[in-house]
Scaffold this active site. Sequence first.
Site, mmCIF file in Angstrom:
data_model
loop_
_atom_site.group_PDB
_atom_site.id
_atom_site.type_symbol
_atom_site.label_atom_id
_atom_site.label_comp_id
_atom_site.label_asym_id
_atom_site.label_seq_id
_atom_site.Cartn_x
_atom_site.Cartn_y
_atom_site.Cartn_z
ATOM 1 N N ASP A 76 -27.112 -2.228 -37.374
ATOM 2 C CA ASP A 76 -26.780 -1.401 -36.212
ATOM 3 C C ASP A 76 -26.327 -2.360 -35.114
ATOM 4 O O ASP A 76 -27.125 -3.179 -34.640
ATOM 5 C CB ASP A 76 -28.001 -0.595 -35.762
ATOM 6 C CG ASP A 76 -27.697 0.370 -34.623
ATOM 7 O OD1 ASP A 76 -26.725 0.139 -33.874
ATOM 8 O OD2 ASP A 76 -28.439 1.362 -34.477
ATOM 9 N N ASN A 103 -15.587 -3.827 -36.960
ATOM 10 C CA ASN A 103 -14.896 -2.551 -37.141
ATOM 11 C C ASN A 103 -15.695 -1.363 -36.626
ATOM 12 O O ASN A 103 -15.119 -0.333 -36.274
ATOM 13 C CB ASN A 103 -14.588 -2.358 -38.629
ATOM 14 C CG ASN A 103 -14.129 -0.959 -38.945
ATOM 15 O OD1 ASN A 103 -13.004 -0.552 -38.629
ATOM 16 N ND2 ASN A 103 -15.005 -0.169 -39.573
ATOM 17 N N SER A 118 -9.248 -3.264 -32.929
ATOM 18 C CA SER A 118 -9.020 -2.628 -31.640
ATOM 19 C C SER A 118 -8.279 -1.314 -31.881
ATOM 20 O O SER A 118 -8.614 -0.546 -32.784
ATOM 21 C CB SER A 118 -8.223 -3.562 -30.725
ATOM 22 O OG SER A 118 -7.996 -2.984 -29.465
ATOM 23 N N TYR A 148 -12.661 5.380 -24.139
ATOM 24 C CA TYR A 148 -12.384 4.653 -25.382
ATOM 25 C C TYR A 148 -11.383 3.535 -25.124
ATOM 26 O O TYR A 148 -11.554 2.406 -25.595
ATOM 27 C CB TYR A 148 -11.852 5.631 -26.424
ATOM 28 C CG TYR A 148 -11.588 5.033 -27.782
ATOM 29 C CD1 TYR A 148 -12.614 4.452 -28.520
ATOM 30 C CD2 TYR A 148 -10.312 5.066 -28.347
ATOM 31 C CE1 TYR A 148 -12.378 3.915 -29.782
ATOM 32 C CE2 TYR A 148 -10.066 4.532 -29.605
ATOM 33 C CZ TYR A 148 -11.097 3.954 -30.313
ATOM 34 O OH TYR A 148 -10.855 3.425 -31.555
ATOM 35 N N LYS A 170 -11.598 -0.628 -25.670
ATOM 36 C CA LYS A 170 -10.662 -1.410 -26.473
ATOM 37 C C LYS A 170 -9.901 -2.421 -25.618
ATOM 38 O O LYS A 170 -9.574 -3.518 -26.088
ATOM 39 C CB LYS A 170 -9.694 -0.481 -27.207
ATOM 40 C CG LYS A 170 -10.376 0.369 -28.271
ATOM 41 C CD LYS A 170 -11.136 -0.481 -29.288
ATOM 42 C CE LYS A 170 -11.718 0.342 -30.424
ATOM 43 N NZ LYS A 170 -12.463 -0.482 -31.400
#
Length: 273
Positions: free
Chosen positions: A57, A80, A131, A145, A149
Amino acid sequence: MRILITGSNSGFGKLASLTLARQGHHVIATMRSVDKGAALRAEAAAEGLDIELRQLDVCEPDSIADALADAADIDGLVNNAGFEVQGALEMIDDELMHRQLDTNVLGPLRLIRSVMPAWRERGHGVIVNVSSVVGRAASPFGGAYAASKHALEAMSEALHWEVSSAGIRVRVIEPGRFPTTDFGSNIVRPDGWEGSAFEAKALSLREALTNLDSGEPADPQTVADAIAFAATDPEAPFRIVVGDDANLIVGAKTAMSFEDFEQTMRSTINWYE
C-alpha cells in the site's frame, strides 16, 4: 532484471507486469491486497511467467518497508498505483485532496526514498513514473488529478537531475485516454456531485472529448509496451507520450501560447462556458 510495479492488479500495471515477464524479466507485482491479483496469478501460471505477487500500500510506510526489504536486489521501480479525484475544484474538500496527493504524489516519493540509498551505493537502477497527459494540460473537473500528475512530473524532472550521476535513470510515461481499462472504476467524486450542474457539464465534456479520438479504441497494451521500453532500454527518452489524443494535446500546447491553445481546445471540444 527484477522490476517492482505498483498497482498491478488491473489496468496498465497488470499489462506491464505480463509484458515485462514475457520479455524474460522477474516481475514483482504489488497491490494493496494480493487477493485482487488472482487473475494476474492465473495468467502467469498458465504461461509459466516469472511474476511474484507482494502486498504493498503506497500510503502505508510499514507496508512499503516490508515490500522493499530487498531494495538492493531490485533493478527497476514502476510507480503506477494511483486513482483520480474528479469534480469541480470548489467542491473538493481538504480530506479528498489530501487522499489524492497522498496516493499519487507521496506514494511514489515514499517508494523512491526506499530504494535510493541501496541504488546509489551499487550505482544503477531505473524509476518509471506513470503520469498522464493531464500532467501537461489540465482539463475541467480534473484539477485535483492534474495537480497530482503535475507534481509527479516536477518530482521526476528534479530526480533526474539529482540521480543521473549515480547511474540511475528516471523516465515518465504520459498516457492519454484509454477507456478500455478499468481505471474509471477508481474515480472518486466529491459529495454533492451526482445530479449537480457540474456533473451535467462533465458528462457533456466526456462526450466532446471523443472528438480527439482517432476512431478505434485506444489499446492499453501500448502503454504497457511504453513502460517496458522505459524500464529496459537506456536509450528511451525521458518522456514517452502514449495515445493519439495525448500526442495531439501535448503537440498543440508546446507549439503555441496558452491563449491560442485555449481557443484551439475550446473549439475542438465545444467548450464555451
